[in-house]
Structure formats: structure tokens, C-alpha cells
Scaffold this motif. Structure first.
Motif, PDB file in Angstrom:
ATOM      1  N   VAL A   1      50.507  34.021  29.068  1.00  0.00           N
ATOM      2  CA  VAL A   1      50.092  33.030  29.730  1.00  0.00           C
ATOM      3  C   VAL A   1      48.633  33.277  30.195  1.00  0.00           C
ATOM      4  O   VAL A   1      47.687  32.462  30.336  1.00  0.00           O
ATOM      5  N   LEU A   2      48.714  34.545  31.029  1.00  0.00           N
ATOM      6  CA  LEU A   2      47.350  35.078  31.429  1.00  0.00           C
ATOM      7  C   LEU A   2      46.324  34.921  30.322  1.00  0.00           C
ATOM      8  O   LEU A   2      44.812  34.689  30.790  1.00  0.00           O
ATOM      9  N   THR A   3      46.522  35.530  29.290  1.00  0.00           N
ATOM     10  CA  THR A   3      45.347  35.357  28.143  1.00  0.00           C
ATOM     11  C   THR A   3      45.060  34.210  27.717  1.00  0.00           C
ATOM     12  O   THR A   3      43.860  33.668  27.532  1.00  0.00           O
ATOM     13  N   GLU A   4      46.085  33.229  27.679  1.00  0.00           N
ATOM     14  CA  GLU A   4      45.659  31.957  27.574  1.00  0.00           C
ATOM     15  C   GLU A   4      44.647  31.297  28.593  1.00  0.00           C
ATOM     16  O   GLU A   4      43.723  30.751  28.269  1.00  0.00           O
ATOM     17  N   ALA A   5      45.143  31.636  29.812  1.00  0.00           N
ATOM     18  CA  ALA A   5      44.357  31.172  31.010  1.00  0.00           C
ATOM     19  C   ALA A   5      42.953  31.780  30.882  1.00  0.00           C
ATOM     20  O   ALA A   5      41.889  31.162  31.174  1.00  0.00           O
ATOM     21  N   LEU A   6      42.820  33.055  30.594  1.00  0.00           N
ATOM     22  CA  LEU A   6      41.539  33.516  30.244  1.00  0.00           C
ATOM     23  C   LEU A   6      40.652  32.986  29.245  1.00  0.00           C
ATOM     24  O   LEU A   6      39.548  32.427  29.285  1.00  0.00           O
ATOM     25  N   GLY A   7      41.343  32.653  28.051  1.00  0.00           N
ATOM     26  CA  GLY A   7      40.572  31.853  26.944  1.00  0.00           C
ATOM     27  C   GLY A   7      40.059  30.660  27.458  1.00  0.00           C
ATOM     28  O   GLY A   7      38.911  30.009  27.261  1.00  0.00           O
ATOM     29  N   VAL A   8      41.052  29.820  28.034  1.00  0.00           N
ATOM     30  CA  VAL A   8      40.528  28.379  28.590  1.00  0.00           C
ATOM     31  C   VAL A   8      39.584  28.500  29.689  1.00  0.00           C
ATOM     32  O   VAL A   8      38.562  27.811  29.583  1.00  0.00           O
ATOM     33  N   GLY A   9      39.671  29.590  30.748  1.00  0.00           N
ATOM     34  CA  GLY A   9      38.790  29.843  31.707  1.00  0.00           C
ATOM     35  C   GLY A   9      37.251  30.198  30.904  1.00  0.00           C
ATOM     36  O   GLY A   9      36.266  29.456  31.590  1.00  0.00           O
ATOM     37  N   VAL A  10      37.148  30.991  30.072  1.00  0.00           N
ATOM     38  CA  VAL A  10      35.788  31.241  29.584  1.00  0.00           C
ATOM     39  C   VAL A  10      35.126  30.098  28.773  1.00  0.00           C
ATOM     40  O   VAL A  10      34.154  29.831  29.315  1.00  0.00           O
ATOM     41  N   LEU A  11      36.065  29.316  28.154  1.00  0.00           N
ATOM     42  CA  LEU A  11      35.335  28.272  27.627  1.00  0.00           C
ATOM     43  C   LEU A  11      35.232  27.065  28.488  1.00  0.00           C
ATOM     44  O   LEU A  11      34.038  26.467  28.430  1.00  0.00           O
ATOM     45  N   ALA A  12      36.023  26.830  29.606  1.00  0.00           N
ATOM     46  CA  ALA A  12      35.581  25.959  30.339  1.00  0.00           C
ATOM     47  C   ALA A  12      34.431  26.119  31.396  1.00  0.00           C
ATOM     48  O   ALA A  12      33.812  25.183  31.876  1.00  0.00           O
ATOM     49  N   SER A  13      34.584  27.552  31.725  1.00  0.00           N
ATOM     50  CA  SER A  13      33.385  27.730  32.733  1.00  0.00           C
ATOM     51  C   SER A  13      32.161  27.594  32.139  1.00  0.00           C
ATOM     52  O   SER A  13      31.069  27.189  32.624  1.00  0.00           O
ATOM     53  N   ALA A  14      31.763  28.084  30.777  1.00  0.00           N
ATOM     54  CA  ALA A  14      30.653  27.970  29.936  1.00  0.00           C
ATOM     55  C   ALA A  14      30.217  26.383  29.872  1.00  0.00           C
ATOM     56  O   ALA A  14      29.245  26.116  30.067  1.00  0.00           O
TER      57      ALA A  14
ATOM     58  N   TYR B   1      24.888  29.643  38.400  1.00  0.00           N
ATOM     59  CA  TYR B   1      25.504  29.706  37.177  1.00  0.00           C
ATOM     60  C   TYR B   1      26.279  30.751  37.315  1.00  0.00           C
ATOM     61  O   TYR B   1      27.627  30.691  36.728  1.00  0.00           O
ATOM     62  N   HIS B   2      26.082  32.112  37.510  1.00  0.00           N
ATOM     63  CA  HIS B   2      26.888  33.259  37.500  1.00  0.00           C
ATOM     64  C   HIS B   2      27.973  33.018  38.635  1.00  0.00           C
ATOM     65  O   HIS B   2      29.316  33.197  38.240  1.00  0.00           O
ATOM     66  N   ALA B   3      27.741  32.516  39.629  1.00  0.00           N
ATOM     67  CA  ALA B   3      28.719  32.365  40.949  1.00  0.00           C
ATOM     68  C   ALA B   3      29.561  31.195  40.281  1.00  0.00           C
ATOM     69  O   ALA B   3      30.908  31.370  40.300  1.00  0.00           O
ATOM     70  N   ALA B   4      29.235  30.156  39.623  1.00  0.00           N
ATOM     71  CA  ALA B   4      30.206  29.257  39.224  1.00  0.00           C
ATOM     72  C   ALA B   4      30.925  29.634  37.853  1.00  0.00           C
ATOM     73  O   ALA B   4      32.419  29.247  38.095  1.00  0.00           O
ATOM     74  N   PHE B   5      30.421  30.435  37.070  1.00  0.00           N
ATOM     75  CA  PHE B   5      31.164  30.905  36.029  1.00  0.00           C
ATOM     76  C   PHE B   5      32.058  31.853  36.538  1.00  0.00           C
ATOM     77  O   PHE B   5      33.439  31.385  35.964  1.00  0.00           O
ATOM     78  N   TRP B   6      32.010  32.651  37.161  1.00  0.00           N
ATOM     79  CA  TRP B   6      32.853  33.758  37.687  1.00  0.00           C
ATOM     80  C   TRP B   6      34.082  33.240  38.402  1.00  0.00           C
ATOM     81  O   TRP B   6      35.253  33.613  38.651  1.00  0.00           O
ATOM     82  N   THR B   7      33.660  32.310  39.288  1.00  0.00           N
ATOM     83  CA  THR B   7      34.442  31.575  40.218  1.00  0.00           C
ATOM     84  C   THR B   7      35.411  30.767  39.355  1.00  0.00           C
ATOM     85  O   THR B   7      36.726  30.639  39.458  1.00  0.00           O
ATOM     86  N   GLY B   8      34.968  30.049  38.200  1.00  0.00           N
ATOM     87  CA  GLY B   8      35.854  29.293  37.149  1.00  0.00           C
ATOM     88  C   GLY B   8      36.736  30.156  36.551  1.00  0.00           C
ATOM     89  O   GLY B   8      37.808  29.794  36.578  1.00  0.00           O
ATOM     90  N   LEU B   9      36.246  31.348  36.472  1.00  0.00           N
ATOM     91  CA  LEU B   9      37.268  32.320  35.504  1.00  0.00           C
ATOM     92  C   LEU B   9      38.272  32.688  36.552  1.00  0.00           C
ATOM     93  O   LEU B   9      39.476  32.904  36.053  1.00  0.00           O
TER      94      LEU B   9
END
Length: 826
Positions: free
Chosen positions: A299-312, A348-356
């Protein structure tokens, strides 16, 4: 499990769409807020305007400087001092000295020119520089030169300074609409000037000012020499950009905080709902030998994948949306015209890592729950949620609720006025909203049964099925109701707080005003002695003239605090026109050696003496004659006119003498101030005008924040509803096989959607009510005669929008499903 997680993302991408959209939108909003916030931190320095061509400007003392053990404290003086005659005499030995004067001029009689102009002596025009493009310079008292093309040479213009003849025009420079008089006429209209332009070397001017100070020339302390870019401080309101950007900084900071809160809230709810829908899948994995740790990592890996794509994706979307937001705040007057988004990268950095981080935090609870799935779940067919509340949810929800209530009680006991500050009433609803969402499954069933009690008893099965489906799928109901709860609670809490505070301020004004009429001077101006004498001559009018000023006090030995003051010309008449909210003392004790303060002051004991600085920086020790309640913080202080030297009368409260006719007095007052542009209002009209002018920017800013939240939660509602409805293929198919028509199925889903939206709205109203009740209790403790105000129109609009989105998303998904052939697959 990494391979399993990647295969799951590829094959079940529809199930992750809601999480992807919710997170990407949250990151986009964070990026937009961050970019806008960064743009407020590097505003360009404003260049000199009126004195761009002046070699040097010398300005009288305009800043109060007080040394303290922690360093020097400064405050802008309410009444800057003129350049002392001794200093001017020294400057005249160096070169030409031109006294600057500024005063308002208003076109009357429906003139075609600007309604508000600013007057100056003609000799200062060269320092902008202004150059005549038509006509000539003014020579007589009634001759003027105007900026822009709104009047041509030869025209006569009626103003509050008399009828003026335009003899020349100069091109406008964009920062003011000016009208230039002869130097002699300007000196009569504005006898006191606070600055002079000097045609001399900067070093020589600085030396002359230093020598005057060293020789202890009267009033020479605090005189400033402005050269280069510092000449902008000689312009009107040189800090207007900084003040506007400070407000924007607070606005975008609030928007970012609300966005982060809503995104964590919605993403966590979305992930929890998605994991709950996969109980049978996780049960099969457990049956095949997967350990709880492997399921959690999946589940956490799925969330990581979604988080990377969604944050970008969110960062890309934010880059396009930020300029649109900047244009909007400029259009609404919240930002200067030059305000634009810069090329900063840190947002952008703050938003991306916050999203992740948000994605992983939102999925953590869901991952823990997934790890607790047993193999028997693979055989589960029941659609009823038997245990919606976990131990962690109970602990977190109860903890947040207890924290919110305890901090509210402590604030009421210690400092109720703190609850009226913007930072407090914006942040305080957050823990209560989170608590309500976490504990929502506890009240979903009884709330849904209450709301559907009548529909369930109507003919037909729609109402009954809607009730049972809603209470059976507690997790589904809570997931859809969560964003509705957030939006309604934020709308009710934030807009209700602003409306309550504005209503309280207006109630204070109405309570204080005992005058039959209030005569006010034009903005930025005051009444001269002749006008006040004409007002005094009106039969049946008893006047209490007052002036705007300020006093400054050093508290705790380190904090220099400014308090707005009303300077009373006739203290013995104050009680006839004003009802001060006194906590101690008497208004009649106010004299030239005393002051009326409020309970916010560190020293507020009647009879004690307090050391203060007056509006022009004069240090005095005054006796406290009376103490007012704190109220909403706008009660200020009262002094006599002797302690506000140079402050013109800008307001005259008028009481009626015994037997006087109100209409006759009003007509006489209007006639007395007609030539100077004064306004005569009844006491109630003046109080209403004060309410209309208060909180405008704050309310606009909150609408921007709430618009962002509504957009976010609206999309979240749509995605969650689409996912929830598409997951009910089997249920809808069974209904159709038992004889239900497509229209009946759609009506059932619409009824369920409305019920869920109503549950979220009711919980949101409960949260907003508790927040506004806390503010109402604070107002009561502060002795403010006002009750909490619920913004019913805004709440109804928000709830209606959420309900419409919920129904539309549900029906859109169901319409596609009912087109399929009704076959139950085992």
C-alpha cells in the motif's frame, strides 16, 4: 511486493484516479500559494515620484524613536512635525528652498473630472517633473494647473475650494491627479507643511541639519534628509506597496495552510476508502501467503507511486495557474498593479515534497489497516460495515476533539480577545474539523436515519432503500461526506467569524453613538475653524468636535504600542453625544492632564499616572480618568484637543437641544459644510457606513481561500462518488433483476447522494456552530453587545454546490452502468 504494487497501479489505475486527482490538485494549489507568497517577499523598491527631480528633500520628524533595553523601538507619528524655522533658515543659505504642501480637492456639482484631486503649490511641480503642455502657470488665487486631459485651459471647475479657473495643463504621471495653485493660495489652504525641497548639495544639506541639531535648535531632533531613492518617503503613503504585500502574505499563507489541511484530510479519506474496497483482494493475498508487513509495504509503495506522479502533475498545473491568481488579486485591488509571479523554484520543491509526504501520511493509516486484513476476508460477501471505527481512529478523533475544547476554554479564561484575531479564527476550526471527520462514522448511522425518517415512510421503496444503503456503507458514506463536511465547516466558520466580528464592531459603534447627527470631513481632510464656527451657529445643535490622533505607550519596558485616539475639543459635551463602555471612572473627569484608556493597556487603574507620547511625539505624563472595556479592540483612547496639537477636527457629533426640530437642524448642518464637502449623517447611518467599510479586504481574501477549498473538495467529491458508484455494479444489477427500472435505480442513487451530502452538511454546521459559539462567548466576556452570525446564504450555496456535484457524479457513473445488460457474475 514492489512488483505486485506496480502491477496493481497498472491494472487498477481507475481505482487510484480519485487519489491522483485529489493529490495533484492539492500540490497545484500549494505551488500556486507558494509562488504567490514568494512574489510578495521580493517586491521592487518604489522609486521617487513627486520628487524624482529634486536634489534633496528635508522632512520634519515623522517617526517616534524610543530607546529600550532591547534596542530602539520606532513607530510612525500620527502627526508629523513641520521642518523647524531654524533649520529652514540654515537651508536657505545653501540654495532655493520650496515648501511642499498637500491637501485634498474635490470636484463638485457632478463635474466631469476626477472626484478626488490633491492640491500642491505650483513651485513643487518642477520636482516631479511636470511640464506645461498647454496654457501657462497660475498667477491669481483662483487659477490652477491640472494634470491629465480632463479639463482644458479656460474652463471653470467647481470644487470644495471654490470655483477655479484652469489656466494650464500638464501630462499626468500616473501616481496622482494633481491640481496646482499659486504658492500663496496653497499656503492659505494648507498652512502647515512637513517637508521642503532644497536645491543644494546633499552633503551640505546634511551638515546644515546636523549643525542645527548640535546647536539644539528647537524641533530639530528627528529631521530627516532624503536623497536618492530615499526621496520616495516624501511621497504620499510610501509604504502602500509593503502594506498591500503584507496582507497578501497573510492571504497566501492562509491559503497554503488551508490547502495543506484539506489535502491531507481528503487524501487520507480517499486512500482509506480505496483500501477498504480491496479487502477481498488483500484477503486473497494473505491466503496466498503474504504477510501483514508485505501488505503494508504494498500500500505504501502504491501511495509513493501515486504521490510522485500526482506531485509532478500538480507542479506543472501550478505553474500555469499561478499567473491567473496573480491577475485576479490585482483585479480585485488586493495587490499593486505591478504584482506578478517571479521565477522562484523553491515553491515547486516545497509543493512536490509536501505532496509526497501527504500521500505517504494519508496512506499510512490505510496501510496499517490493510496489514490487519485476515485470509477470511477473501470469503466475505456482506456489504455492511461492521467495524468502521478503529482504535487509532478513536484515539486521534477523541484527542483532537479534547484538544480543541480545552484550548477554547483556556483562551476564554485567559485572553478572550485572542479569539477575535484573524490568525486564531482561521486556524482554530482545523482540529475540530479533523475530529469531526475522524468521529463521523460514529454519528453517520443515527444522522442518516434521522434525515431519512420521513422519506423512508413515504410510498415506494426509494426512501427506505436510500436509508438502508447509506447506513450499511458507513465507510463509503463517511468518505463522500468528508469533503462536504470540510467545505461547509470552513465556510461557516471563516465567513461567520468575519460577519460576527463586523457585526460586533458595528454594534459597538451604535452603542457608543448617542448623537442625533454625525458630521464628517472629506477623507484625508479636516474642518477649519470657520467651518466649526458655522456649525456652532446652527440653532438647536449641540456640538462635540473631535479629531483623529494617536498616543504611544511603552509596555513591559520593551514594546512600543500605538493606540488610536479621539481628541475631544469640549469634554463637558462628550457625554451628550457618546456613550463610552466604561469599566471604571467617569467621562467628566477628562481634562488636559488626563486620558481615558481601555483594559488592554498594561496600566489601566483609575487615578494612576501613565507616561505616553502624543501624536506629534511629545512626551507627557497623564492621569487615567476612566477605563473602557476592551471590546473588539477598536475602543482606542480619548484625550483632549490640547493633547493633539495640529490635529484638525474631522468629526463633529451633534445632539439636539430641547425642542429643536431634527429636520431643521440637519438642513442647517448641511448648509454649514456644503462649501467644504462635509457629510451629514444620522447616528444610525454613520454606524452602518462604519460597518460597510470594515473587513472588506479580509472578506475578499477569505472568499479566495474558500474558493480554493471548494474547488478542491468539489473535485474530490466527484472522484470519490464516481469510484464508489462504479464499485456497486453488483448491487445495481440485483436491483434491476428484481424489477427496478433504470429510472428507479437513478432516483435511488440520487436520493442516496443527497442523503450523504446532507450528512456532511449537518456535521459541518455543527463544527461551524461550535466555533462561532466560542467567538460569541468571547464577545460576551469582552462586554460587546453582539451575537454570533451564521452566514446562511454562503453555507446554503456551498452545501447546494456540494450536493449538486455529488448527485451529478453519482448519476453520470450510474448512467453508464445501467446501459449494460443486467447479469450477475459469480
Amino acid at each position: 511486493m514492489l512488483t505486485t504494487a506496480l502491477h496493481t497501479l497498472r491494472t487498477r489505475w481507475v481505482a487510484f484516479t480519485a487519489s491522483f486527482v485529489a493529490l495533484s490538485l492539492g500540490v497545484a494549489l500549494l505551488a500556486v500559494s507558494g509562488l504567490a507568497l514568494a512574489a510578495t517577499l521580493d517586491a521592487p523598491d518604489r522609486k521617487p515620484e513627486r520628487f524624482a527631480a529634486a536634489p534633496v528633500v528635508v522632512r520634519g520628524q515623522d517617526t517616534l524613536r524610543v530607546p529600550t533595553p532591547s534596542g530602539e523601538r520606532t513607530e510612525e507619528l500620527a502627526r508629523p512635525r513641520a521642518v523647524p524655522d531654524a533649520v529652514v533658515a540654515r537651508l536657505k543659505r545653501l540654495g532655493t528652498v520650496v515648501e511642499d504642501r498637500s491637501f485634498p480637492v474635490r470636484v463638485r456639482g457632478g463635474g466631469h473630472g476626477p472626484g478626488e484631486l490633491v492640491g500642491h503649490p505650483w513651485s513643487t511641480a518642477a520636482f516631479a517633473p511636470y511640464r506645461i503642455d498647454a496654457g501657462r502657470a497660475p498667477r491669481a488665487a483662483d487659477e490652477v494647473v491640472v494634470t491629465g486631459g480632463w479639463a482644458a485651459p479656460g474652463e471653470r471647475v467647481r470644487t470644495d475650494r471654490g470655483t477655479l479657473r484652469v489656466v494650464g495643463t500638464v501630462p499626468g504621471r500616473g501616481f496622482e491627479d494633481a491640481v496646482f495653485f499659486t504658492d500663496a493660495r496653497a499656503a492659505r489652504l494648507a498652512p502647515v507643511g512637513v517637508q521642503v525641497a532644497v536645491d543644494a548639495e546633499v552633503s551640505a544639506v546634511r551638515k546644515a541639519v546636523r549643525d542645527a541639531g548640535r546647536d539644539s535648535a528647537p524641533g530639530s531632533a528627528g529631521v530627516r534628509v532624503l536623497a536618492g531613492d530615499d526621496r520616495r518617503y516624501a511621497d504620499a503613503d510610501p509604504d502602500r506597496d509593503r502594506e498591500a504585500l503584507t496582507g497578501l502574505n497573510a492571504l497566501f499563507g492562509t491559503a497554503g495552510g488551508v490547502t495543506a489541511f484539506v489535502s491531507v484530510f481528503v487524501v487520507a479519506s480517499t486512500f482509506a476508502f480505496a483500501v477498504d474496497r480491496r479487502r477481498r483482494e488483500f484477503g486473497l493475498l494473505r491466503t496466498a501467503g503474504a504477510t501483514p508487513g508485505q501488505l503494508r509495504r504494498t500500500v505504501l509503495t502504491e501511495a509513493l507511486g501515486v504521490g510522485v506522479l500526482a506531485s509532478a502533475a500538480g507542479c506543472v498545473l501550478g505553474a500555469y495557474a499561478a499567473p491567473q491568481l496573480a491577475a485576479l488579486v490585482v483585479e480585485e485591488g488586493l495587490a499593486p498593479a505591478w504584482f506578478t509571479i517571479g521565477d522562484h523554484t523553491w515553491p515547486y520543491h516545497a509543493a512536490f515534497w509536501t505532496g509526497l509526504v501527504v500521500a505517504l501520511c494519508g496512506a499510512t493509516a490505510a496501510a496499517w489497516r490493510a496489514g490487519r486484513t485476515g485470509p477470511v476476508e477473501a470469503l466475505r460477501e456482506a456489504s455492511v460495515d461492521t467495524r468502521a471505527m478503529t482504535r487509532g481512529r478513536w484515539v486521534c478523533g477523541a484527542g483532537l476533539l479534547l484538544t480543541a475544547l480545552v484550548t477554547l476554554v483556556l483562551a476564554l479564561a485567559d485572553d478572550p480577545g485572542d479569539l477575535l484575531h484573524r490568525k486564531t479564527y482561521v486556524s482554530r476550526p482545523m482540529p475540530l474539523i479533523a475530529a469531526a471527520a475522524l468521529l463521523a462514522p460514529v454519528v453517520v448511522r443515527p444522522t442518516a436515519r434521522l434525515l431519512t425518517w420521513l422519506p423512508a415512510r413515504l410510498p415506494g421503496a426509494t426512501g427506505l432503500l436510500a436509508r438502508e444503503n447509506t447506513v450499511a456503507g458507513v465507510r463509503r458514506t463517511a468518505a463522500v461526506a468528508a469533503p462536504v463536511l470540510v467545505t461547509v465547516a470552513l465556510t461557516g466558520s471563516l465567513l461567520g467569524a468575519v460577519a460576527t466580528l463586523n457585526g460586533a464592531k458595528a454594534a459597538e459603534v451604535r452603542e457608543r453613538t448617542a448623537a442625533a447627527f454625525v458630521v464628517t470631513a472629506p477623507s484625508g481632510a479636516g474642518f477649519d475653524a470657520a467651518t466649526v464656527d458655522r456649525l456652532r451657529a446652527v440653532p438647536g445643535a449641540e456640538l462635540s468636535p473631535t479629531s483623529s490622533s494617536a498616543v504611544y505607550v511603552l509596555e513591559d519596558g520593551v514594546a512600543l504600542v500605538r493606540s488610536d485616539a479621539r481628541a475631544v475639543a469640549a469634554p463637558e459635551r462628550l457625554t451628550a453625544t457618546t456613550r463610552l463602555p466604561l469599566a471604571a471612572g467617569k467621562v467628566s473627569d477628562l481634562d488636559d492632564h488626563s486620558i481615558i484608556v481601555n483594559e488592554e493597556w498594561e496600566e489601566h487603574t483609575v487615578g494612576r499616572r501613565v507616561r505616553v507620547w502624543l501624536g506629534d511625539g511629545t512626551l507627557k505624563t497623564l492621569r487615567i480618568a476612566a477605563v473602557m472595556h476592551t471590546g473588539t479592540g477598536d475602543n482606542g483612547v480619548y484625550v483632549t484637543a490640547a493633547n493633539a496639537a495640529g490635529a484638525p477636527v474631522d468629526r463633529v457629533d451633534v445632539a439636539l437641544a430641547d425642542g429643536a426640530d431634527a429636520d431643521t437642524v440637519a438642513a442647517g448642518l448641511r448648509g454649514a459644510v456644503a462649501s467644504v464637502g462635509g457629510r451629514v449623517s444620522s447616528g444610525d447611518e454613520w454606524a452602518e457606513a462604519a460597518l460597510a467599510e470594515s473587513g472588506g479586504i479580509t472578506r475578499t481574501g477569505l472568499f479566495v481561500v474558500l474558493g480554493i477549498a471548494l474547488l478542491y473538495t468539489g473535485i474530490s467529491v466527484v472522484n470519490t462518488m464516481l469510484t464508489a458508484t462504479s464499485d456497486r455494479v453488483r448491487d445495481l444489477t440485483v436491483l434491476r433483476l428484481t424489477g427496478a427500472t433504470d429510472a428507479q435505480v437513478l432516483r435511488l442513487l440520487a436520493a442516496e447522494s443527497l442523503t450523504v451530502a446532507a450528512v456532511g452538511t449537518l456535521l459541518g454546521l455543527l463544527v461551524a456552530g461550535l466555533n462561532l459559539a466560542g467567538m460569541g462567548a468571547a464577545l460576551h466576556l469582552l462586554a460587546v453587545p453582539a451575537a454570533p452570525v451564521v452566514p446562511w446564504a454562503a453555507v446554503a450555496t456551498t452545501a447546494g454546490t456540494c450536493a449538486a456535484l455529488t448527485v451529478a457524479a453519482s448519476l453520470a457513473s450510474a448512467t453508464l452502468l445501467v446501459r449494460r445488460r443486467a447479469v450477475v457474475r459469480e
